[in-house]
Scaffold this motif. Structure first.
Motif, PDB file in Angstrom:
ATOM      1  N   LYS A   1      51.445  34.263  59.713  1.00 53.75           N
ATOM      2  CA  LYS A   1      50.456  33.507  58.964  1.00 53.75           C
ATOM      3  C   LYS A   1      49.705  34.414  57.998  1.00 53.75           C
ATOM      4  CE  LYS A   1      48.224  30.747  61.618  1.00 53.75           C
ATOM      5  NZ  LYS A   1      47.274  30.211  62.597  1.00 53.75           N
ATOM      6  N   VAL A   2      49.360  33.858  56.828  1.00 50.39           N
ATOM      7  CA  VAL A   2      48.564  34.573  55.822  1.00 50.39           C
ATOM      8  C   VAL A   2      47.365  33.700  55.472  1.00 50.39           C
ATOM      9  CG1 VAL A   2      48.502  35.411  53.441  1.00 50.39           C
ATOM     10  CG2 VAL A   2      50.549  35.768  54.829  1.00 50.39           C
ATOM     11  N   ASN A   3      46.186  34.297  55.505  1.00 47.59           N
ATOM     12  CA  ASN A   3      44.977  33.586  55.112  1.00 47.59           C
ATOM     13  C   ASN A   3      44.296  34.403  54.014  1.00 47.59           C
ATOM     14  OD1 ASN A   3      42.677  32.089  54.833  1.00 47.59           O
ATOM     15  ND2 ASN A   3      41.947  32.379  56.932  1.00 47.59           N
ATOM     16  N   GLY A   4      44.516  33.986  52.759  1.00 48.25           N
ATOM     17  CA  GLY A   4      43.946  34.705  51.623  1.00 48.25           C
ATOM     18  C   GLY A   4      44.959  34.841  50.511  1.00 48.25           C
ATOM     19  N   ASP A   5      44.741  35.816  49.649  1.00 46.18           N
ATOM     20  CA  ASP A   5      45.553  36.012  48.454  1.00 46.18           C
ATOM     21  C   ASP A   5      46.824  36.792  48.787  1.00 46.18           C
ATOM     22  OD1 ASP A   5      46.671  36.865  46.017  1.00 46.18           O
ATOM     23  OD2 ASP A   5      44.714  37.063  45.070  1.00 46.18           O
ATOM     24  N   TYR A   6      47.964  36.098  48.739  1.00 42.96           N
ATOM     25  CA  TYR A   6      49.250  36.741  49.027  1.00 42.96           C
ATOM     26  C   TYR A   6      49.491  37.936  48.109  1.00 42.96           C
ATOM     27  CZ  TYR A   6      54.265  37.563  48.800  1.00 42.96           C
ATOM     28  OH  TYR A   6      55.491  38.169  48.783  1.00 42.96           O
ATOM     29  N   PHE A   7      49.195  37.782  46.824  1.00 41.50           N
ATOM     30  CA  PHE A   7      49.480  38.838  45.855  1.00 41.50           C
ATOM     31  C   PHE A   7      48.636  40.090  46.112  1.00 41.50           C
ATOM     32  CE2 PHE A   7      50.696  34.873  43.760  1.00 41.50           C
ATOM     33  CZ  PHE A   7      52.040  35.140  43.585  1.00 41.50           C
ATOM     34  N   SER A   8      47.477  39.901  46.714  1.00 43.18           N
ATOM     35  CA  SER A   8      46.656  41.049  47.099  1.00 43.18           C
ATOM     36  C   SER A   8      47.366  41.899  48.146  1.00 43.18           C
ATOM     37  CB  SER A   8      45.304  40.559  47.636  1.00 43.18           C
ATOM     38  OG  SER A   8      44.483  41.642  47.962  1.00 43.18           O
ATOM     39  N   ILE A   9      48.095  41.242  49.040  1.00 41.11           N
ATOM     40  CA  ILE A   9      48.854  41.971  50.067  1.00 41.11           C
ATOM     41  C   ILE A   9      49.945  42.806  49.400  1.00 41.11           C
ATOM     42  CG2 ILE A   9      50.279  41.762  52.146  1.00 41.11           C
ATOM     43  CD1 ILE A   9      49.090  38.897  52.429  1.00 41.11           C
ATOM     44  N   VAL A  10      50.579  42.233  48.389  1.00 38.33           N
ATOM     45  CA  VAL A  10      51.646  42.932  47.669  1.00 38.33           C
ATOM     46  C   VAL A  10      51.068  44.116  46.889  1.00 38.33           C
ATOM     47  CG1 VAL A  10      53.503  42.680  45.970  1.00 38.33           C
ATOM     48  CG2 VAL A  10      53.015  40.821  47.557  1.00 38.33           C
ATOM     49  N   GLY A  11      49.793  44.019  46.476  1.00 33.49           N
ATOM     50  CA  GLY A  11      49.157  45.161  45.827  1.00 33.49           C
ATOM     51  C   GLY A  11      48.250  44.864  44.649  1.00 33.49           C
ATOM     52  N   LEU A  12      48.167  43.583  44.218  1.00 39.23           N
ATOM     53  CA  LEU A  12      47.327  43.278  43.062  1.00 39.23           C
ATOM     54  C   LEU A  12      46.961  41.796  43.070  1.00 39.23           C
ATOM     55  CD1 LEU A  12      46.297  45.072  40.733  1.00 39.23           C
ATOM     56  CD2 LEU A  12      48.216  44.262  39.383  1.00 39.23           C
ATOM     57  N   PRO A  13      45.679  41.470  43.297  1.00 39.38           N
ATOM     58  CA  PRO A  13      45.259  40.067  43.273  1.00 39.38           C
ATOM     59  C   PRO A  13      45.208  39.559  41.830  1.00 39.38           C
ATOM     60  CG  PRO A  13      43.367  41.488  43.685  1.00 39.38           C
ATOM     61  CD  PRO A  13      44.583  42.375  43.625  1.00 39.38           C
ATOM     62  N   VAL A  14      46.333  39.068  41.338  1.00 43.82           N
ATOM     63  CA  VAL A  14      46.495  38.812  39.899  1.00 43.82           C
ATOM     64  C   VAL A  14      45.576  37.726  39.355  1.00 43.82           C
ATOM     65  CG1 VAL A  14      48.800  39.777  39.628  1.00 43.82           C
ATOM     66  CG2 VAL A  14      48.557  37.419  40.378  1.00 43.82           C
ATOM     67  N   ALA A  15      45.316  36.669  40.096  1.00 45.28           N
ATOM     68  CA  ALA A  15      44.450  35.598  39.587  1.00 45.28           C
ATOM     69  C   ALA A  15      43.032  36.124  39.353  1.00 45.28           C
ATOM     70  CB  ALA A  15      44.442  34.411  40.540  1.00 45.28           C
ATOM     71  N   ARG A  16      42.500  36.840  40.311  1.00 45.92           N
ATOM     72  CA  ARG A  16      41.148  37.418  40.146  1.00 45.92           C
ATOM     73  C   ARG A  16      41.167  38.490  39.058  1.00 45.92           C
ATOM     74  NH1 ARG A  16      36.703  39.261  43.836  1.00 45.92           N
ATOM     75  NH2 ARG A  16      35.115  39.892  42.324  1.00 45.92           N
ATOM     76  N   LEU A  17      42.214  39.307  39.022  1.00 46.42           N
ATOM     77  CA  LEU A  17      42.339  40.341  37.997  1.00 46.42           C
ATOM     78  C   LEU A  17      42.272  39.732  36.601  1.00 46.42           C
ATOM     79  CD1 LEU A  17      43.018  43.238  36.991  1.00 46.42           C
ATOM     80  CD2 LEU A  17      45.425  42.589  37.225  1.00 46.42           C
ATOM     81  N   MET A  18      43.023  38.657  36.368  1.00 45.64           N
ATOM     82  CA  MET A  18      43.040  38.036  35.043  1.00 45.64           C
ATOM     83  C   MET A  18      41.667  37.494  34.670  1.00 45.64           C
ATOM     84  SD  MET A  18      45.914  38.821  33.979  1.00 45.64           S
ATOM     85  CE  MET A  18      45.597  38.076  32.385  1.00 45.64           C
ATOM     86  N   ARG A  19      40.964  36.909  35.626  1.00 44.47           N
ATOM     87  CA  ARG A  19      39.623  36.391  35.348  1.00 44.47           C
ATOM     88  C   ARG A  19      38.652  37.520  34.997  1.00 44.47           C
ATOM     89  NH1 ARG A  19      42.428  32.863  37.876  1.00 44.47           N
ATOM     90  NH2 ARG A  19      41.967  30.652  37.802  1.00 44.47           N
ATOM     91  N   GLU A  20      38.750  38.632  35.713  1.00 40.68           N
ATOM     92  CA  GLU A  20      37.864  39.769  35.431  1.00 40.68           C
ATOM     93  C   GLU A  20      38.198  40.404  34.084  1.00 40.68           C
ATOM     94  OE1 GLU A  20      35.224  40.301  37.129  1.00 40.68           O
ATOM     95  OE2 GLU A  20      35.683  39.157  38.946  1.00 40.68           O
ATOM     96  N   LEU A  21      39.487  40.497  33.744  1.00 46.95           N
ATOM     97  CA  LEU A  21      39.883  41.016  32.428  1.00 46.95           C
ATOM     98  C   LEU A  21      39.330  40.132  31.312  1.00 46.95           C
ATOM     99  CD1 LEU A  21      43.605  42.057  33.037  1.00 46.95           C
ATOM    100  CD2 LEU A  21      41.810  43.555  32.127  1.00 46.95           C
ATOM    101  N   GLN A  22      39.416  38.818  31.475  1.00 51.89           N
ATOM    102  CA  GLN A  22      38.913  37.899  30.467  1.00 51.89           C
ATOM    103  C   GLN A  22      37.409  38.046  30.268  1.00 51.89           C
ATOM    104  OE1 GLN A  22      40.417  34.209  32.034  1.00 51.89           O
ATOM    105  NE2 GLN A  22      42.415  34.468  31.063  1.00 51.89           N
ATOM    106  N   LYS A  23      36.655  38.268  31.361  1.00 48.85           N
ATOM    107  CA  LYS A  23      35.205  38.486  31.255  1.00 48.85           C
ATOM    108  C   LYS A  23      34.896  39.715  30.404  1.00 48.85           C
ATOM    109  CE  LYS A  23      34.020  36.580  35.779  1.00 48.85           C
ATOM    110  NZ  LYS A  23      33.534  36.940  37.121  1.00 48.85           N
ATOM    111  N   LEU A  24      35.817  40.697  30.432  1.00 48.17           N
ATOM    112  CA  LEU A  24      35.630  41.913  29.643  1.00 48.17           C
ATOM    113  C   LEU A  24      36.141  41.762  28.203  1.00 48.17           C
ATOM    114  CD1 LEU A  24      36.633  44.630  32.276  1.00 48.17           C
ATOM    115  CD2 LEU A  24      34.333  44.085  31.462  1.00 48.17           C
ATOM    116  N   GLY A  25      36.650  40.578  27.869  1.00 48.84           N
ATOM    117  CA  GLY A  25      37.099  40.324  26.493  1.00 48.84           C
ATOM    118  C   GLY A  25      38.594  40.372  26.275  1.00 48.84           C
TER     119      GLY A  25
END
Length: 190
Positions: A162-186
């Motif tokens: 079972k996985v509870n949370g961001d699967y991609f974070s386990i692989v090494g990079l939480p891409v959805a959150r990363l993209m949102r944070e990049l967009q905040k920076l322009g």
């Protein structure tokens, strides 16, 4: 004006995740010493290590968005690093068998003087594993370069109940959150 994105990591898994996001980026491997500071909490530690990786590259590339990341496996608040031997990998996987553990991935983005650091925590539960199952997995070689001695995106998926949370974070990079944070920076990803 062209945007430049740099991944400060040699991880093939992180590279693949960014490629899957259809991003144009360069890989510039950071060679920082990943010494664990035992005075820091696990959350602070993954963010500190991600910051060290990003800042070591950002100094030479102030015009770029530089991403540093670090992933850590925690069992009972103890860090399980990358195994040094097959026996070490077996011991880690034996400890994880039938239990829940956390995977933390810290990410830092640096763009000039702007710095954003965050982490994602994902809870994973393993199936109970026999010694034979563990040894068969260890003998594939997959566990040897991975924190906690398994790779969920490969044969290690067989171990995970079972996985509870961001699967991609386990692989090494939480891409959805990363993209949102990049967009905040322009950063524009279109």
């Amino acid at each position: 004006m062209e945007q430049r994105l740099i991944l400060a990591s040699g991880s093939p898994r992180r590279k693949e995740l960014l490629q899957n996001m259809n991003l144009s980026f360069d890989v510039v491997v950071s060679n920082v010493d990943e010494t664990i500071d035992r005075t820091l909490s696990a959350e602070d530690l993954v963010q500190s290590l991600s910051y060290q990786k990003a800042s070591s590259i950002a100094k030479s590339h102030p015009e770029a968005y530089v991403i540093g990341a670090d992933t850590m496996v925690l069992l009972d608040n103890q860090v399980l690093g990358k195994p040094k031997t097959e026996e070490n990998a077996f011991q880690m996987l034996h400890q994880l068998s039938g239990r829940q553990h956390d995977v933390l991935t810290g990410v830092t983005i640096i763009k000039g003087k702007q710095i954003v650091s965050f982490y994602e925590r994902t809870l994973i539960e393993f199936w109970p594993l026999t010694e034979n199952e563990i040894w068969n997995y260890v003998k594939t070689g997959e566990p040897m370069d991975k924190a906690g001695a398994y790779g969920i995106q490969g044969l290690g998926a067989y171990l995970v109940k079972k996985v509870n949370g961001d699967y991609f974070s386990i692989v090494g990079l939480p891409v959805a959150r990363l993209m949102r944070e990049l967009q905040k920076l322009g950063f524009k990803n279109y």
